[in-house]
Design an enzyme around this catalytic site. Sequence first.
Site, PDB file in Angstrom:
ATOM      1  N   ASP A  13       0.779  -1.251   0.000  1.00 11.41           N
ATOM      2  CA  ASP A  13       0.000   0.000   0.000  1.00 11.41           C
ATOM      3  C   ASP A  13       0.811   1.303   0.000  1.00 11.41           C
ATOM      4  O   ASP A  13       0.500   2.230   0.776  1.00 11.41           O
ATOM      5  CB  ASP A  13      -0.954   0.014   1.212  1.00 11.41           C
ATOM      6  N   ASP A  51      -4.526  -0.795  -1.835  1.00  8.73           N
ATOM      7  CA  ASP A  51      -5.809  -0.629  -1.151  1.00  8.73           C
ATOM      8  C   ASP A  51      -6.759  -0.014  -2.191  1.00  8.73           C
ATOM      9  O   ASP A  51      -6.413   1.004  -2.820  1.00  8.73           O
ATOM     10  CB  ASP A  51      -5.593   0.329   0.034  1.00  8.73           C
ATOM     11  N   HIS A  53     -10.719   0.787  -2.632  1.00  7.13           N
ATOM     12  CA  HIS A  53     -12.074   0.785  -2.078  1.00  7.13           C
ATOM     13  C   HIS A  53     -13.102   1.443  -2.999  1.00  7.13           C
ATOM     14  O   HIS A  53     -12.831   2.513  -3.571  1.00  7.13           O
ATOM     15  CB  HIS A  53     -12.102   1.562  -0.754  1.00  7.13           C
ATOM     16  N   HIS A  57     -17.626   2.110   0.553  1.00  5.50           N
ATOM     17  CA  HIS A  57     -16.995   1.110   1.419  1.00  5.50           C
ATOM     18  C   HIS A  57     -17.378   1.322   2.881  1.00  5.50           C
ATOM     19  O   HIS A  57     -17.379   2.457   3.379  1.00  5.50           O
ATOM     20  CB  HIS A  57     -15.469   1.157   1.260  1.00  5.50           C
ATOM     21  N   HIS A  86     -10.508   6.950   1.934  1.00  3.08           N
ATOM     22  CA  HIS A  86      -9.154   6.873   1.384  1.00  3.08           C
ATOM     23  C   HIS A  86      -9.091   5.810   0.283  1.00  3.08           C
ATOM     24  O   HIS A  86      -9.913   4.890   0.248  1.00  3.08           O
ATOM     25  CB  HIS A  86      -8.150   6.507   2.495  1.00  3.08           C
ATOM     26  N   LYS A 111      -7.046  -4.991  -2.910  1.00  7.53           N
ATOM     27  CA  LYS A 111      -7.790  -5.500  -1.749  1.00  7.53           C
ATOM     28  C   LYS A 111      -8.690  -4.416  -1.186  1.00  7.53           C
ATOM     29  O   LYS A 111      -8.432  -3.224  -1.390  1.00  7.53           O
ATOM     30  CB  LYS A 111      -6.819  -6.015  -0.691  1.00  7.53           C
ATOM     31  N   CYS A 156      -1.893  -2.764   7.673  1.00  9.83           N
ATOM     32  CA  CYS A 156      -1.799  -3.679   6.528  1.00  9.83           C
ATOM     33  C   CYS A 156      -0.487  -4.464   6.480  1.00  9.83           C
ATOM     34  O   CYS A 156      -0.482  -5.640   6.135  1.00  9.83           O
ATOM     35  CB  CYS A 156      -2.068  -2.924   5.239  1.00  9.83           C
TER      36      CYS A 156
HETATM   37  C1  VGL Z   1      -4.539   0.678   5.755  1.00 11.29           C
HETATM   38  C2  VGL Z   1      -6.135   1.502   7.160  1.00 11.29           C
HETATM   39  C3  VGL Z   1      -7.095   1.377   6.193  1.00 11.29           C
HETATM   40  C4  VGL Z   1      -3.100   0.298   5.532  1.00 11.29           C
HETATM   41  C5  VGL Z   1      -5.484   0.530   4.765  1.00 11.29           C
HETATM   42  O1  VGL Z   1      -2.656   0.231   4.372  1.00 11.29           O
HETATM   43  O2  VGL Z   1      -2.405   0.073   6.546  1.00 11.29           O
HETATM   44  N1  VGL Z   1      -4.876   1.151   6.945  1.00 11.29           N
HETATM   45  N2  VGL Z   1      -6.767   0.896   4.990  1.00 11.29           N
HETATM   46 ZN    ZN Z   2      -8.190   0.950   3.454  1.00 10.68          ZN
END
Ligand code: VGL
Ligand code: ZN
Length: 207
Positions: A13, A51, A53, A57, A86, A111, A156
């Site tokens: 990510d 990431d 979404h 979401h 985000h 994901k 993550c």
């Molecule tokens: C993440 C919070 C929500 C991450 C992703 O990449 O750590 N944290 N979505």
């Molecule tokens: Zn996320």
Amino acid sequence: MDLTNRTAILVIDVQNDFCPGGALAVNNGDLVVPVINRLLPAFEVCVFTQDWHPRDHQSFAANHGDCEPFSTLDMPYGTQLLWPMHCVQDTDGADFHEDLDIDKAQMIVRKGFRPHIDSYSAFFENDRRTSTGLHGYLHERGVDSIVLAGLATDYCVGDSALDAARLGYEVTLIEDACRAIDLEGSLATAIRHMREAGVKFAHSETL
Ligand code: VGL
Ligand code: ZN
């Protein structure tokens, strides 16, 4: 540590929304980019996660009326921390950091695309059973050990490390190639869980 052709690097990510100026900025998140770029050529197998979404979401506080970001809500699969919106699909925030060497990515795992379930780990969604398919991919490529880098250490990256260890991989987290969100001690908790699971910690210069 010993790198063999059975070692994969998993870059988690490294997207604009997790970097300074982004919707869910991680302190100094962008500083992982040069470290990761330096590491990538050493690996036979390079996998990135993104990431990804939909706008509706259910991990977004804004989709729960009066809920505040960073509050929690009970979901069918457990307690969900609610985030600012985000990494919405097809937005700049969901793009990889522009300096990240994404040409080196052989496989990109997206994901968090199912509206009703969040997904921190690169291997399983937050219900702990819906697979992303990554384990099958790594198995097909003969991978037995994984090096982890990216954002965020306590969400993550941490959950990916725990799943990888549980699945039987040897797991090493590169500390200077990761940064944390660190909400109410979440970093210390994540590090404790990783140590208990046998995850090793290393500095990029020792690779
Ligand atoms: C993440 C919070 C929500 C991450 C992703 O990449 O750590 N944290 N979505
Ligand atoms: Zn996320």
